[in-house]
Design a protein around this motif. Structure first.
Motif, PDB file in Angstrom:
ATOM      1  N   THR A   1       0.812  -5.080  -0.704  1.00 42.93           N
ATOM      2  CA  THR A   1      -0.226  -4.511   0.156  1.00 42.93           C
ATOM      3  C   THR A   1      -1.381  -3.936  -0.668  1.00 42.93           C
ATOM      4  O   THR A   1      -2.541  -4.047  -0.279  1.00 42.93           O
ATOM      5  CB  THR A   1       0.349  -3.468   1.138  1.00 42.93           C
ATOM      6  N   LEU A   2      -1.041  -3.355  -1.832  1.00 39.63           N
ATOM      7  CA  LEU A   2      -2.129  -2.856  -2.690  1.00 39.63           C
ATOM      8  C   LEU A   2      -2.905  -4.012  -3.295  1.00 39.63           C
ATOM      9  O   LEU A   2      -4.127  -3.945  -3.466  1.00 39.63           O
ATOM     10  CB  LEU A   2      -1.573  -1.961  -3.800  1.00 39.63           C
TER      11      LEU A   2
ATOM     12  N   GLY B   1       5.962  -0.485   3.747  1.00 38.49           N
ATOM     13  CA  GLY B   1       6.590  -0.620   2.433  1.00 38.49           C
ATOM     14  C   GLY B   1       7.567  -1.780   2.315  1.00 38.49           C
ATOM     15  O   GLY B   1       8.224  -1.931   1.299  1.00 38.49           O
ATOM     16  N   ARG B   2       7.675  -2.614   3.352  1.00 36.80           N
ATOM     17  CA  ARG B   2       8.633  -3.715   3.272  1.00 36.80           C
ATOM     18  C   ARG B   2       8.238  -4.749   2.227  1.00 36.80           C
ATOM     19  O   ARG B   2       9.091  -5.344   1.582  1.00 36.80           O
ATOM     20  CB  ARG B   2       8.755  -4.398   4.626  1.00 36.80           C
TER      21      ARG B   2
ATOM     22  N   VAL C   1       6.784  -4.121  -0.556  1.00 36.80           N
ATOM     23  CA  VAL C   1       7.113  -3.564  -1.864  1.00 36.80           C
ATOM     24  C   VAL C   1       8.619  -3.652  -2.106  1.00 36.80           C
ATOM     25  O   VAL C   1       9.068  -4.064  -3.180  1.00 36.80           O
ATOM     26  CB  VAL C   1       6.639  -2.097  -1.964  1.00 36.80           C
TER      27      VAL C   1
ATOM     28  N   PRO D   1       6.059   0.646  -9.452  1.00 33.70           N
ATOM     29  CA  PRO D   1       7.063  -0.130 -10.176  1.00 33.70           C
ATOM     30  C   PRO D   1       6.390  -0.994 -11.240  1.00 33.70           C
ATOM     31  O   PRO D   1       5.271  -1.442 -11.053  1.00 33.70           O
ATOM     32  CB  PRO D   1       7.702  -0.989  -9.086  1.00 33.70           C
TER      33      PRO D   1
ATOM     34  N   ARG E   1       8.036 -16.381   9.712  1.00 36.00           N
ATOM     35  CA  ARG E   1       7.970 -14.916   9.733  1.00 36.00           C
ATOM     36  C   ARG E   1       9.281 -14.370  10.255  1.00 36.00           C
ATOM     37  O   ARG E   1       9.939 -15.001  11.083  1.00 36.00           O
ATOM     38  CB  ARG E   1       6.811 -14.428  10.616  1.00 36.00           C
TER      39      ARG E   1
ATOM     40  N   ARG F   1       9.256   7.992  -2.680  1.00 31.60           N
ATOM     41  CA  ARG F   1       9.856   8.620  -1.509  1.00 31.60           C
ATOM     42  C   ARG F   1      10.796   9.743  -1.913  1.00 31.60           C
ATOM     43  O   ARG F   1      10.908  10.755  -1.221  1.00 31.60           O
ATOM     44  CB  ARG F   1      10.597   7.566  -0.672  1.00 31.60           C
TER      45      ARG F   1
ATOM     46  N   LEU G   1       6.250  -6.159  -7.405  1.00 30.88           N
ATOM     47  CA  LEU G   1       4.819  -5.907  -7.217  1.00 30.88           C
ATOM     48  C   LEU G   1       4.613  -5.114  -5.933  1.00 30.88           C
ATOM     49  O   LEU G   1       5.550  -4.853  -5.184  1.00 30.88           O
ATOM     50  CB  LEU G   1       4.060  -7.234  -7.145  1.00 30.88           C
ATOM     51  N   MET G   2       3.358  -4.713  -5.692  1.00 22.85           N
ATOM     52  CA  MET G   2       3.020  -3.992  -4.471  1.00 22.85           C
ATOM     53  C   MET G   2       2.006  -4.824  -3.686  1.00 22.85           C
ATOM     54  O   MET G   2       0.795  -4.578  -3.757  1.00 22.85           O
ATOM     55  CB  MET G   2       2.467  -2.614  -4.822  1.00 22.85           C
TER      56      MET G   2
ATOM     57  N   TYR H   1       5.392   5.987   8.260  1.00 23.74           N
ATOM     58  CA  TYR H   1       5.040   4.977   7.248  1.00 23.74           C
ATOM     59  C   TYR H   1       3.728   5.288   6.549  1.00 23.74           C
ATOM     60  O   TYR H   1       3.615   5.275   5.332  1.00 23.74           O
ATOM     61  CB  TYR H   1       4.871   3.614   7.916  1.00 23.74           C
ATOM     62  N   THR H   2       2.702   5.536   7.376  1.00 21.98           N
ATOM     63  CA  THR H   2       1.351   5.612   6.844  1.00 21.98           C
ATOM     64  C   THR H   2       1.181   6.760   5.863  1.00 21.98           C
ATOM     65  O   THR H   2       0.452   6.636   4.891  1.00 21.98           O
ATOM     66  CB  THR H   2       0.369   5.772   8.020  1.00 21.98           C
TER      67      THR H   2
ATOM     68  N   ARG I   1       0.308  -9.679   7.918  1.00 23.90           N
ATOM     69  CA  ARG I   1      -0.808  -9.791   6.970  1.00 23.90           C
ATOM     70  C   ARG I   1      -0.673 -11.089   6.162  1.00 23.90           C
ATOM     71  O   ARG I   1       0.431 -11.425   5.712  1.00 23.90           O
ATOM     72  CB  ARG I   1      -0.833  -8.617   5.974  1.00 23.90           C
TER      73      ARG I   1
ATOM     74  N   PRO J   1       5.781  -4.398 -13.018  1.00 25.89           N
ATOM     75  CA  PRO J   1       6.008  -5.796 -12.637  1.00 25.89           C
ATOM     76  C   PRO J   1       7.146  -6.413 -13.443  1.00 25.89           C
ATOM     77  O   PRO J   1       7.388  -6.014 -14.585  1.00 25.89           O
ATOM     78  CB  PRO J   1       4.678  -6.470 -12.965  1.00 25.89           C
TER      79      PRO J   1
ATOM     80  N   PRO K   1       5.014   7.689   0.771  1.00 28.52           N
ATOM     81  CA  PRO K   1       4.804   6.700  -0.294  1.00 28.52           C
ATOM     82  C   PRO K   1       5.481   5.362   0.002  1.00 28.52           C
ATOM     83  O   PRO K   1       6.469   5.299   0.726  1.00 28.52           O
ATOM     84  CB  PRO K   1       5.448   7.351  -1.518  1.00 28.52           C
ATOM     85  N   LEU K   2       4.934   4.302  -0.609  1.00 29.40           N
ATOM     86  CA  LEU K   2       5.457   2.949  -0.426  1.00 29.40           C
ATOM     87  C   LEU K   2       6.695   2.708  -1.290  1.00 29.40           C
ATOM     88  O   LEU K   2       7.531   1.891  -0.953  1.00 29.40           O
ATOM     89  CB  LEU K   2       4.392   1.927  -0.850  1.00 29.40           C
TER      90      LEU K   2
ATOM     91  N   ILE L   1      -4.678   3.080  12.893  1.00 27.49           N
ATOM     92  CA  ILE L   1      -3.301   2.982  12.396  1.00 27.49           C
ATOM     93  C   ILE L   1      -3.271   2.506  10.945  1.00 27.49           C
ATOM     94  O   ILE L   1      -3.997   1.599  10.557  1.00 27.49           O
ATOM     95  CB  ILE L   1      -2.457   2.066  13.303  1.00 27.49           C
ATOM     96  N   GLY L   2      -2.481   3.176  10.152  1.00 25.98           N
ATOM     97  CA  GLY L   2      -2.321   2.796   8.758  1.00 25.98           C
ATOM     98  C   GLY L   2      -3.331   3.424   7.819  1.00 25.98           C
ATOM     99  O   GLY L   2      -3.212   3.302   6.606  1.00 25.98           O
TER     100      GLY L   2
ATOM    101  N   CYS M   1      -2.374  -3.066   8.421  1.00 21.23           N
ATOM    102  CA  CYS M   1      -1.212  -2.676   7.615  1.00 21.23           C
ATOM    103  C   CYS M   1      -0.790  -1.268   8.020  1.00 21.23           C
ATOM    104  O   CYS M   1      -1.623  -0.376   8.137  1.00 21.23           O
ATOM    105  CB  CYS M   1      -1.567  -2.698   6.133  1.00 21.23           C
TER     106      CYS M   1
ATOM    107  N   TRP N   1      -6.959  -4.349  -3.138  1.00 19.35           N
ATOM    108  CA  TRP N   1      -7.849  -4.477  -4.298  1.00 19.35           C
ATOM    109  C   TRP N   1      -8.520  -5.844  -4.352  1.00 19.35           C
ATOM    110  O   TRP N   1      -9.586  -5.987  -4.942  1.00 19.35           O
ATOM    111  CB  TRP N   1      -7.103  -4.155  -5.595  1.00 19.35           C
TER     112      TRP N   1
ATOM    113  N   ARG O   1       1.606   0.342   6.288  1.00 20.15           N
ATOM    114  CA  ARG O   1       2.194   0.891   5.071  1.00 20.15           C
ATOM    115  C   ARG O   1       3.697   1.119   5.208  1.00 20.15           C
ATOM    116  O   ARG O   1       4.227   2.128   4.735  1.00 20.15           O
ATOM    117  CB  ARG O   1       1.497   2.206   4.686  1.00 20.15           C
TER     118      ARG O   1
END
Lengths: 318, 449
Positions: free
Chosen positions: B395-396, B382-383, B385, A303, A13, A259, B392-393, A249-250, B431, A305, A253-254, A115-116, B378, B400, B380
């Motif tokens: 966390t999503l 976004g790291r 992503v 995005p 990690r 963003r 891909l995403m 963050y929460t 995660r 894939p 957008p991701l 959180i989140g 999480c 799912w 969110r």
């Protein structure tokens, strides 16, 4: 042989944790905290202390009551507390400030899962609740350095955005930049906020996409509308909002594309409220409104894939 | 020169998305590989590749030489298996592979002589067909870790024109230096393998892709590639890549070297590329010279629990325990044992397993290095992503998967995930994203049935 740990990959990690990220945000808020203490006196620090204590205590009790893991160690409640205080006038009644902390943590954050999981910014929502509950207390501004000049309620004044709306002259650019103007206790000192933002970007806690799009949009739109962009950037809560609140963050957008949309949207709504709306300030509302749109923005900016873009072109070509 | 297309070589790699700067920890990069003496017995599983398992072709009591076929299959996607030591077949037994499959395994008691099988001889290779046959007979599988039979990859359908051969020396996993040492110690074999494949398959250009953290490899291979008289037009070049995980993943490598994107569900051959691992190509060259099939493998033995980390050339089928003993044993009580690198390797339940063809490292970690943080919610950030090389995403995908929604998982491209682990590496909440995505894939596969 149960001596080996068998776990799924990856087995390495980077070492960042939520607590470290939130710790960095707190460090980034320190220049502005020092600035507010200097400009608005010890009472500013007292307000921060009250909101932080209220937020952390609410989080602790809420998790206890809901029989869930204790999460105050991730420091996110501390961040919420500081940001909430930064959005309050220095003369606020301390009970009101504490009530704001309860709203932010219990209603906005924990009731949606902690959180989140919250879909709007807790500190900003609490600010709006306080604004509609205690409109007078929330718009009574003290002049900077009132604490050396005289009594707390003796020197109240209008905020620059209110001055602007009334067509009155604003403080000088130097004063605006250093934060020598009326306003919420953490939003005035532009130089301290920019310093904090630079720290967050340098530490890679945030990407500068949202702040740049937000501030850039405000600058361009106000210029087009014949107003002074620099005055709009340096007044109100724009820098605080763009650097510390819109980048939460929460509730942002991701995706990078998302963003951009989010930042531009915040900028547009802010200018619309400031220039055409009845309220002098629109940063909080713009961020909250865009928070609500985040799931939709995210869905539209997903995005493709790897390798799927080509697939579509192939189909279109054949 | 006439009629030849002028080829262009990229001066620098193309941009790729995502990835992470993982720590390198290439502690064994400067150490010469050592050859491990034959163990007393080897256990050779009948599946060391992707595809159909082999059936043993020997029985208890048979005498075998090094390189003798002991298992084969009639299926196309498979690769024969050879004896890695000389001696007597003790029994046919069953072993459980780290993936969980149980397969037959041939147990051979070594006579310690390492006597080569007398019928071995170098293959006659004059054209592409010969090359494919030789690759099959050599038992070669993708040595980078995937273990896909090499003859299947080299047997490019005529309608697919390959113009670029990519030699993968990225070795982006932390710790592992097996390919690094191969490229240095066998650099001539690497280059002669490269020319053989290039000429037999009539490939126009060759790019040897090396991560920048191996300057000695870049220097050595560039020198040979430039000086060789066999390639006057200089069609083989070394391309230094940024040292960024997962640079060595096939699709990422193809994009970095050529700017081409392999479509989802397709192979590099569909965009005119053939990717070979450096050790695979060097092995092919040696096989064409000596006729000795794939019977040994260079492994990086490293990690905080290993007494003497080093690269060891090991007969296939040697137990991991013995290999670690050869490296001085455990320095302290290990907590985690990995087959492969820390990003994609498998955690093993015990060290009695045999070394397989596609292994390139065994890592043992003690104490703190073995433990992962407890996952938290999480946030969110976004790291995941940002860092996903497959856009891909993650966390999503995790969300799912929890909701067991196959339709949404397919829309999010779950099957494109190559499980490189970059998302989980970067995740501040710890995660278990890769695990969730694996479950997501299972949900999608289940829904399709």
């Amino acid at each position: 042989m149960e001596k080996w740990i068998v776990s799924p990959s990856p087995h390495l990690r980077q070492g960042d944790t939520t607590r470290k990220l939130m710790g960095d945000v707190i460090i980034a808020l320190c220049p502005a905290l020092a600035g507010s203490g200097f400009l608005f006196g010890p009472r500013a620090l007292l307000v921060v202390l009250v909101t932080v204590a209220s937020c952390v205590l609410s989080e602790y009790l809420c998790r206890r009551v809901m029989k869930r893991d204790n999460t105050i160690g991730d420091l996110s409640a501390v961040v919420t507390g500081i940001l909430l205080a930064f959005n309050l006038p220095v003369g606020i009644n301390l009970f009101m400030a504490a009530f704001g902390g309860v709203v932010a943590i219990v209603v906005v954050k924990q009731m949606f899962g902690g959180i989140g999981m919250n879909f709007v910014n807790p500190a900003l929502t609490a600010r709006i609740v306080l604004m509609s509950s205690f409109p007078t207390a929330m718009s009574t501004w003290s002049e900077p350095f009132y604490y050396v000049k005289g009594g707390a309620d003796a020197l109240t004044t209008a905020s620059p955005l209110a001055l602007m709306a009334q067509g009155e002259p604003l403080p000088s650019y130097t004063d605006l930049f250093l934060g020598v103007r009326a306003g919420c206790l953490g939003e005035t000192c532009a130089v301290a906020l920019l310093l904090g933002g630079a720290y967050l970007v340098a530490r890679r806690v945030i990407k500068p996409v949202i702040p740049l799009c937000f501030i850039g949009t405000v600058a361009v739109l106000t210029l087009l509308l014949g107003q002074n962009p620099l005055e709009h950037i340096l007044t109100g809560g724009l820098l605080l909002g763009a650097i510390f609140m819109a980048t939460d963050y929460t509730t942002s957008p991701l995706t990078t594309k998302g963003r951009v949309v989010f930042g531009v949207g915040c900028g547009v709504i802010t200018v619309l409220i400031r220039v055409f709306g009845a309220l002098p300030e629109g940063v909080s509302f713009s961020i909250i409104l865009m928070n609500i749109l985040v799931p939709h923005i995210e869905r539209l900016t997903r995005p493709k894939p790897f390798g799927e873009e080509g697939k579509r072109r192939e189909k279109a070509g054949s | 020169m006439q009629g030849k297309v002028t080829l262009t070589f990229p001066k620098r790699p193309s941009r790729t998305h995502g990835g992470a700067g993982v720590p390198h920890r290439k502690n064994t990069a400067a150490m010469e590989s050592t050859v491990m003496p034959p163990p007393e017995q080897v256990v050779i599983p009948m599946q060391q590749h992707i595809g159909a398992p082999c059936k043993p072709t020997v029985k208890a009591g048979d005498l075998v030489g090094v390189g003798q076929v002991i298992g084969d299959s009639e299926q196309y996607v498979s690769a024969p298996i050879h004896a890695s030591v000389s001696g007597k077949v003790l029994k046919i037994t069953q072993v459980q592979l780290p993936t969980g499959n149980r397969v037959d395994a041939v147990v051979i008691a070594s006579d310690g002589e390492m006597r080569p099988y007398e019928k071995l001889c170098p293959p006659v290779v004059n054209n592409a067909k010969d090359l494919v046959r030789a690759a099959r007979e050599s038992g070669l599988v993708g040595l980078g870790g995937a273990g896909f039979p090499a003859h299947v990859k080299l047997n490019v359908p005529p309608e697919k024109r390959i113009d670029t051969l990519l030699i993968n020396v990225a070795e982006c996993e932390p710790y592992i230096t097996a390919d690094h040492r191969e490229a240095l110690e066998n650099s001539w074999a690497v280059l002669s393998g490269v020319y053989a494949v290039k000429e037999l398959l009539q490939i126009d250009r060759v790019l040897i892709a090396v991560e920048e953290n191996k300057p000695d490899v870049i220097e050595t291979l560039t020198k040979i590639a430039e000086s060789d008289t066999r390639d006057p037009e200089n069609h083989v070049r070394v391309l230094p890549l940024k040292a960024r995980y997962p640079q060595g993943a096939e699709k990422v490598l193809v994009q970095a070297c050529t700017g081409r994107k392999v479509p989802a569900g397709k192979l590099p051959a569909d965009v005119g590329c053939l990717v070979m691992n450096v050790t695979s190509v060097a092995f092919l060259a040696n096989y064409m010279k000596t006729g000795m099939p794939l019977v040994s493998k260079r492994l990086t033995i490293d990690g905080s629990a290993i007494a003497e980390p080093k690269n060891v050339i090991v007969p296939l089928g040697t137990s991991i325990h013995e290999v670690i003993e050869f490296c001085g044993g455990y320095r302290e009580e290990p907590k985690k044992l990995l087959m492969g690198g820390p990003m994609m390797g498998l955690a093993l339940a015990d060290d009695s397993l045999p070394v397989l063809k596609q292994n390139n490292a065994v890592l043992a970690f003690a104490g703190r290095d073995a433990c992962l943080p407890e996952p938290t919610a999480c946030i969110r950030c976004g790291r995941c992503v940002e860092s996903c090389p497959m856009h891909l995403m993650p966390t999503l995908l995790e969300t799912w998967t929890k909701r067991k929604n196959a339709e949404e998982l397919i829309k999010l491209g779950v099957m494109t995930c190559m499980e490189c682990g970059t998302c989980a590496f970067r995740c501040p909440a710890g995660r278990p994203l890769v695990q969730a995505i694996r479950m997501g894939k299972a949900i999608v596969k289940g829904a399709k049935k």
